[in-house]
Design a protein around this motif. Structure first.
Motif, PDB file in Angstrom:
ATOM      1  N   ALA A  38      -4.395 -13.905   9.437  1.00  0.00           N
ATOM      2  CA  ALA A  38      -4.923 -13.391  10.705  1.00  0.00           C
ATOM      3  C   ALA A  38      -4.182 -13.972  11.901  1.00  0.00           C
ATOM      4  N   THR A  86      -4.004  -8.934   3.889  1.00  0.00           N
ATOM      5  CA  THR A  86      -2.955  -8.397   4.759  1.00  0.00           C
ATOM      6  C   THR A  86      -3.404  -7.078   5.379  1.00  0.00           C
ATOM      7  N   ALA A  98      -5.858  -7.483   8.144  1.00  0.00           N
ATOM      8  CA  ALA A  98      -5.199  -7.899   9.385  1.00  0.00           C
ATOM      9  C   ALA A  98      -4.349  -6.774   9.985  1.00  0.00           C
ATOM     10  N   ARG A  99      -4.429  -5.568   9.423  1.00  0.00           N
ATOM     11  CA  ARG A  99      -3.677  -4.386   9.872  1.00  0.00           C
ATOM     12  C   ARG A  99      -2.193  -4.517   9.558  1.00  0.00           C
ATOM     13  N   GLU A 127       0.330  -8.995  13.014  1.00  0.00           N
ATOM     14  CA  GLU A 127      -0.107  -7.945  13.921  1.00  0.00           C
ATOM     15  C   GLU A 127       0.031  -6.601  13.222  1.00  0.00           C
TER      16      GLU A 127
END
Length: 367
Positions: free
Chosen positions: A102, A125, A128-129, A106
């Motif tokens: 996190a 993953t 966390a986008r 990004e």
């Protein structure tokens, strides 16, 4: 309700799914948890903490006493010098992994990980986008710097290394880990080192990548080492601003790890390590029995070097795992750990010797 697409696309863990359909009397070789009880000195420390009323919040980073003990543990076991401010106590290694990802990732960023690899890496993953990118392991189930280098792009933010490895039981060599750490440093990406099985290596010794680079975030826990999975106590160590940025997430999603578990962990890491040695020797005995039994059935299996998992090649792992579950032996299909695990099943030998031998008899009948 409308749910976030990046959460909806995540499936329930294949490890949990493997338990479905198991009837009464099934032998569970799917769960990655020692069958030993938490050592008495650790339990006593927790009881004393409760009786003393040590039941409130602690510092977000964790108690100073525990972080000092963890600093000494890193020095003693890993040859690493971490100051107390470079260590944070978490609710299990799972939270530590989440915090690391996190803090780094990004939307659209890529995280490299071995394929096959532990189920949480790709899911965290995605939460966390980011985009998980599987790196094929070699024929020994080792992760190589050359294979990683081929998949690094301008969007790569992190590489996850897990040694000893879940699900394969492989252990990276010192040279391999140095190469991976050097690569991460040269390309300015973070290396997240998951070391929760460090004490369960049967030939050779554990090596921490942080010996070779400051770009390493080291994740560990007392869960496996001291048979404390339910205590939910992990920790993470890193240089520079890494801990500070992970702390920003930790303080809002968790505040702090359990005060009682922190006292128990203090007793674990600073007390006698004899129970760890006993577990390691017993797991090695079980490994040898399991590998011999599987090979006697004609299975192609590489001898696990560490952790407490075997990862034999069985053809169609989904089909074999389903047949075994119906026959009273719970394993996990290799597909749960990535596309390149499909021809395998994961078998945990963190079960009693009696259960292992009975499971092997059932497997012979079923297969």
């Amino acid at each position: 309700m409308k749910f976030a697409s990046h959460v909806e696309e995540i499936d329930i863990s294949g490890i949990r799914k493997s338990f479905e359909g198991a009837g009464p009397g099934a032998i569970n070789l799917g769960l990655g948890q020692p069958d030993f009880d938490t050592p008495d000195n650790i339990k006593r420390a927790a009881i004393e903490a409760i009786e003393e009323g040590f039941t409130g919040y602690t510092m977000n980073l964790g108690t100073a006493e525990l972080r000092a003990a963890l600093s000494e543990k890193f020095r003693r076991d890993n040859g690493l010098e971490y100051a107390e401010r470079e260590i944070m106590v978490t609710s299990g290694a799972s939270e530590a992994l989440f915090l690391a990802i996190a803090a780094l990732v990004e939307e659209g960023d890529e995280v490299l990980m071995g394929d096959p690899g532990f189920v949480s890496y790709s899911a965290l993953t995605r939460i966390a986008r980011g985009r998980p990118v599987g790196v094929p392991l070699d024929e020994r189930f080792h992760l190589t710097a050359d294979a990683v280098a081929e998949r690094i792009t301008p969007k790569t933010r992190a590489l996850i290394v897990n040694s000893p490895n879940n699900p394969t039981g492989s252990v990276q060599t010192r040279e391999e880990l140095r190469g991976l750490a050097d690569l991460a440093e040269d390309r300015d990406i973070a290396l997240i080192s998951d070391e929760v099985y460090e004490q369960f290596i049967y030939e050779g010794a554990h090596v921490s990548p942080a010996l070779y680079s400051d770009n390493v975030i080291t994740v560990n826990a007392v869960s496996k080492t001291y048979a404390m999975t339910g205590w939910r106590l992990g920790y993470v160590a890193a240089r520079g601003e890494a801990i500070e940025n992970m702390l920003k997430v930790h303080q809002y999603v968790q505040a702090c790890a359990s005060s009682i578990s922190q006292r128990a962990a203090l007793a674990a890491v600073s007390g006698t390590q004899e129970p760890v040695r006993i577990m390691r020797e017993e797991f090695k005995r079980r490994r040898d029995v399991l590998v011999s039994g599987l090979r006697s059935m004609g299975m192609d299996i590489k001898e696990p070097e560490g952790a407490f998992y075997a990862f034999p090649e069985v053809g169609d792992g989904d089909d074999v795992s389903a047949r075994l579950i119906r026959g009273g032996v719970v394993t996990v299909p290799g597909s749960a750990f990535g596309p390149r695990g499909r021809g395998h099943i994961r078998i945990s030998y963190a079960a009693s010797m009696e259960d292992l031998k009975t499971a092997l008899e059932r497997m012979r009948d079923i297969l």
